[in-house]
Motif scaffolding. Structure first.
Motif, PDB file in Angstrom:
ATOM      1  N   ARG A   1      72.287  55.265  61.025  1.00  0.00           N
ATOM      2  CA  ARG A   1      72.693  54.094  60.254  1.00  0.00           C
ATOM      3  C   ARG A   1      72.381  54.265  58.772  1.00  0.00           C
ATOM      4  NH1 ARG A   1      70.816  48.270  62.376  1.00  0.00           N
ATOM      5  NH2 ARG A   1      68.764  49.075  61.809  1.00  0.00           N
ATOM      6  N   SER A   2      71.322  54.999  58.434  1.00  0.00           N
ATOM      7  CA  SER A   2      70.909  55.099  57.031  1.00  0.00           C
ATOM      8  C   SER A   2      71.094  56.475  56.420  1.00  0.00           C
ATOM      9  CB  SER A   2      69.428  54.698  56.893  1.00  0.00           C
ATOM     10  OG  SER A   2      68.607  55.613  57.601  1.00  0.00           O
ATOM     11  N   SER A   3      71.506  57.477  57.210  1.00  0.00           N
ATOM     12  CA  SER A   3      71.572  58.828  56.656  1.00  0.00           C
ATOM     13  C   SER A   3      72.489  59.724  57.478  1.00  0.00           C
ATOM     14  CB  SER A   3      70.170  59.450  56.601  1.00  0.00           C
ATOM     15  OG  SER A   3      69.641  59.589  57.911  1.00  0.00           O
ATOM     16  N   GLU A   4      72.793  60.888  56.897  1.00  0.00           N
ATOM     17  CA  GLU A   4      73.531  61.955  57.572  1.00  0.00           C
ATOM     18  C   GLU A   4      72.769  63.261  57.358  1.00  0.00           C
ATOM     19  OE1 GLU A   4      78.182  61.203  57.107  1.00  0.00           O
ATOM     20  OE2 GLU A   4      77.144  61.022  55.173  1.00  0.00           O
ATOM     21  N   VAL A   5      72.887  64.180  58.302  1.00  0.00           N
ATOM     22  CA  VAL A   5      72.188  65.453  58.218  1.00  0.00           C
ATOM     23  C   VAL A   5      73.217  66.581  58.217  1.00  0.00           C
ATOM     24  CG1 VAL A   5      70.536  67.016  59.314  1.00  0.00           C
ATOM     25  CG2 VAL A   5      70.151  64.533  59.373  1.00  0.00           C
ATOM     26  N   PHE A   6      73.097  67.485  57.229  1.00  0.00           N
ATOM     27  CA  PHE A   6      74.024  68.597  57.077  1.00  0.00           C
ATOM     28  C   PHE A   6      73.253  69.912  57.078  1.00  0.00           C
ATOM     29  CE2 PHE A   6      75.923  64.931  55.054  1.00  0.00           C
ATOM     30  CZ  PHE A   6      77.252  64.984  55.445  1.00  0.00           C
TER      31      PHE A   6
ATOM     32  N   GLU B   1      72.255  73.501  55.765  1.00  0.00           N
ATOM     33  CA  GLU B   1      72.173  74.138  54.450  1.00  0.00           C
ATOM     34  C   GLU B   1      71.638  75.549  54.660  1.00  0.00           C
ATOM     35  OE1 GLU B   1      70.635  73.081  50.011  1.00  0.00           O
ATOM     36  OE2 GLU B   1      72.044  71.915  51.185  1.00  0.00           O
ATOM     37  N   GLY B   2      72.563  76.506  54.742  1.00  0.00           N
ATOM     38  CA  GLY B   2      72.171  77.848  55.110  1.00  0.00           C
ATOM     39  C   GLY B   2      71.880  77.929  56.597  1.00  0.00           C
ATOM     40  N   SER B   3      71.210  78.994  56.991  1.00  0.00           N
ATOM     41  CA  SER B   3      70.967  79.224  58.414  1.00  0.00           C
ATOM     42  C   SER B   3      69.688  78.581  58.929  1.00  0.00           C
ATOM     43  CB  SER B   3      70.915  80.726  58.700  1.00  0.00           C
ATOM     44  OG  SER B   3      69.850  81.329  57.953  1.00  0.00           O
ATOM     45  N   ASP B   4      68.768  78.246  58.025  1.00  0.00           N
ATOM     46  CA  ASP B   4      67.462  77.797  58.495  1.00  0.00           C
ATOM     47  C   ASP B   4      66.996  76.475  57.878  1.00  0.00           C
ATOM     48  OD1 ASP B   4      67.059  78.711  55.947  1.00  0.00           O
ATOM     49  OD2 ASP B   4      65.270  79.890  56.402  1.00  0.00           O
ATOM     50  N   ARG B   5      67.893  75.772  57.192  1.00  0.00           N
ATOM     51  CA  ARG B   5      67.491  74.512  56.584  1.00  0.00           C
ATOM     52  C   ARG B   5      68.571  73.450  56.782  1.00  0.00           C
ATOM     53  NH1 ARG B   5      64.126  76.163  51.053  1.00  0.00           N
ATOM     54  NH2 ARG B   5      62.899  77.806  52.068  1.00  0.00           N
ATOM     55  N   VAL B   6      68.167  72.204  56.652  1.00  0.00           N
ATOM     56  CA  VAL B   6      69.109  71.086  56.691  1.00  0.00           C
ATOM     57  C   VAL B   6      68.778  70.151  55.538  1.00  0.00           C
ATOM     58  CG1 VAL B   6      69.410  71.196  59.197  1.00  0.00           C
ATOM     59  CG2 VAL B   6      67.675  69.668  58.226  1.00  0.00           C
ATOM     60  N   VAL B   7      69.769  69.393  55.109  1.00  0.00           N
ATOM     61  CA  VAL B   7      69.530  68.366  54.109  1.00  0.00           C
ATOM     62  C   VAL B   7      69.886  67.017  54.713  1.00  0.00           C
ATOM     63  CG1 VAL B   7      71.815  68.691  53.059  1.00  0.00           C
ATOM     64  CG2 VAL B   7      69.988  67.590  51.756  1.00  0.00           C
ATOM     65  N   LYS B   8      68.949  66.104  54.620  1.00  0.00           N
ATOM     66  CA  LYS B   8      69.157  64.735  55.101  1.00  0.00           C
ATOM     67  C   LYS B   8      69.569  63.894  53.900  1.00  0.00           C
ATOM     68  CE  LYS B   8      66.821  60.845  57.351  1.00  0.00           C
ATOM     69  NZ  LYS B   8      65.587  60.389  58.029  1.00  0.00           N
ATOM     70  N   LEU B   9      70.826  63.442  53.881  1.00  0.00           N
ATOM     71  CA  LEU B   9      71.356  62.662  52.774  1.00  0.00           C
ATOM     72  C   LEU B   9      71.412  61.184  53.151  1.00  0.00           C
ATOM     73  CD1 LEU B   9      74.265  64.957  51.531  1.00  0.00           C
ATOM     74  CD2 LEU B   9      71.950  64.732  50.599  1.00  0.00           C
ATOM     75  N   TYR B  10      70.892  60.335  52.292  1.00  0.00           N
ATOM     76  CA  TYR B  10      70.809  58.908  52.568  1.00  0.00           C
ATOM     77  C   TYR B  10      72.097  58.210  52.147  1.00  0.00           C
ATOM     78  CZ  TYR B  10      66.003  60.078  53.366  1.00  0.00           C
ATOM     79  OH  TYR B  10      64.870  60.666  53.862  1.00  0.00           O
ATOM     80  N   ARG B  11      72.500  57.267  52.975  1.00  0.00           N
ATOM     81  CA  ARG B  11      73.685  56.475  52.650  1.00  0.00           C
ATOM     82  C   ARG B  11      73.337  55.508  51.517  1.00  0.00           C
ATOM     83  NH1 ARG B  11      77.274  57.285  56.896  1.00  0.00           N
ATOM     84  NH2 ARG B  11      76.349  57.810  58.934  1.00  0.00           N
ATOM     85  N   ARG B  12      74.340  55.220  50.681  1.00  0.00           N
ATOM     86  CA  ARG B  12      74.148  54.247  49.606  1.00  0.00           C
ATOM     87  C   ARG B  12      74.519  52.853  50.089  1.00  0.00           C
ATOM     88  NH1 ARG B  12      76.289  58.802  46.420  1.00  0.00           N
ATOM     89  NH2 ARG B  12      78.374  58.087  46.977  1.00  0.00           N
TER      90      ARG B  12
END
Length: 298
Positions: free
Chosen positions: A9-14, A16-27
């Motif tokens: 509900r508040s974020s999406e996870v993408f 980033e490369g083979s060993d990391r992810v970025v959790k981006l927050y919804r506005r």
């Protein structure tokens, strides 16, 4: 962004490369909540708890997020969706992990007690129920232990190395019994699947049994009596009715009305001292001072 791995509900996870992810927050998002998730994730990871390493706050495509080490595996709720026995065993492991989290102090994190008070004050409940919840909260201990604040199978990743806890936005310093009561609440009433499915009588019964199973597992690990956790039911449930309305509001309000009539005596509950409940003492000994523990369950 591409290669989305998950969304809430508040974020999406993408990826980033083979060993990391970025959790981006919804506005719109709350900068304080992002900073709290970063601080709590780093604190828990530093204690040796099963939490992905957090590298820092980043910006991607005009959005704010946190860069994490990638965990390979599905959420616990999906991993055991068709395996009831596996789910029960995993819940016992999760209860032991939650107890391990509570062995550590939460220096620098906000007060869970204060957050609950704020949420109760703004909850969608009649005034007599709000007053009852605030009165119950006032008689309960502040606590100083590390609390996840929203621990349930949807916030757990199941990997080959074991269960890992994610989504530390609501982490706080508080009483372990309050954190366990929140987990019980989410297992009993949280949104897992379509709303119509959760309202089916067999599903509701199953969720009651699952919640009771989890609490039994936590009590076995922690030694806390049932009354210590039950004393938090009313304030924690009312606080759940803060924020955006949901399709579980009617069920939660009915639960609140029942709890206001049947809530156990706070005086009785306060006779039981769990970790972090008494000021000026550390009932869990020097667990935190010993640093990361190899005995943390996964």
């Amino acid at each position: 962004m591409s290669d989305r791995l998950g969304a809430g509900r508040s974020s999406e996870v993408f990826a980033e490369g083979s060993d990391r992810v970025v959790k981006l927050y919804r506005r719109p998002f709350e900068p304080e909540a992002v900073a709290n998730e970063l601080a709590a994730s780093r604190l828990a990871h530093g204690f040796g708890l099963p939490v992905p390493q957090a590298f820092g706050i980043v910006g991607r495509a005009g959005r704010t997020g946190i860069l994490f080490m990638r965990l390979d595996g599905p959420p616990m709720i999906l991993r055991y969706a068709c395996n009831p026995l596996g789910l029960l065993l995993a819940l016992r492991r999760l209860a032991r992990i939650q107890h391990a989290v509570h062995a550590f102090p939460a220096a620098g994190l906000p007060s869970l007690h204060a957050r609950l008070r704020h949420e109760i004050e703004g909850a969608r409940v009649p005034e007599p129920l709000r007053e009852a919840a605030l009165a119950a909260l006032a008689r309960l201990p502040e606590g100083d232990r590390l609390c996840h604040g929203d621990l349930h199978p949807g916030n757990v990743i199941s990997t080959r190395a074991g269960l890992h806890l994610i989504d530390w936005q609501k982490a706080a310093a508080g009483d372990p019994a309050a954190d366990a009561a929140r987990s019980e609440l989410m297992l009993r009433y949280g949104r897992f699947g379509p709303a119509w499915f959760s309202r089916l009588a067999p599903v509701r019964l199953a969720r009651q049994l699952i919640a009771a199973w989890y609490v039994a597992g936590y009590r076995a690990a922690s030694g806390l009596p049932r009354e210590a956790i039950a004393a938090w039911h009313l304030p924690v449930t009312v606080a759940r009715l803060f924020g955006q309305p949901s399709d579980t509001d009617a069920e939660l309000l009915a639960a609140v009305e029942a709890l206001a009539r049947e809530s156990p005596s706070p005086e009785k509950a306060n006779r039981f001292a769990g970790p972090g409940q008494s000021s000026g003492s550390d009932p869990v000994g020097d667990a935190a001072a010993q640093g990361p523990s190899a005995s943390v369950p996964r």
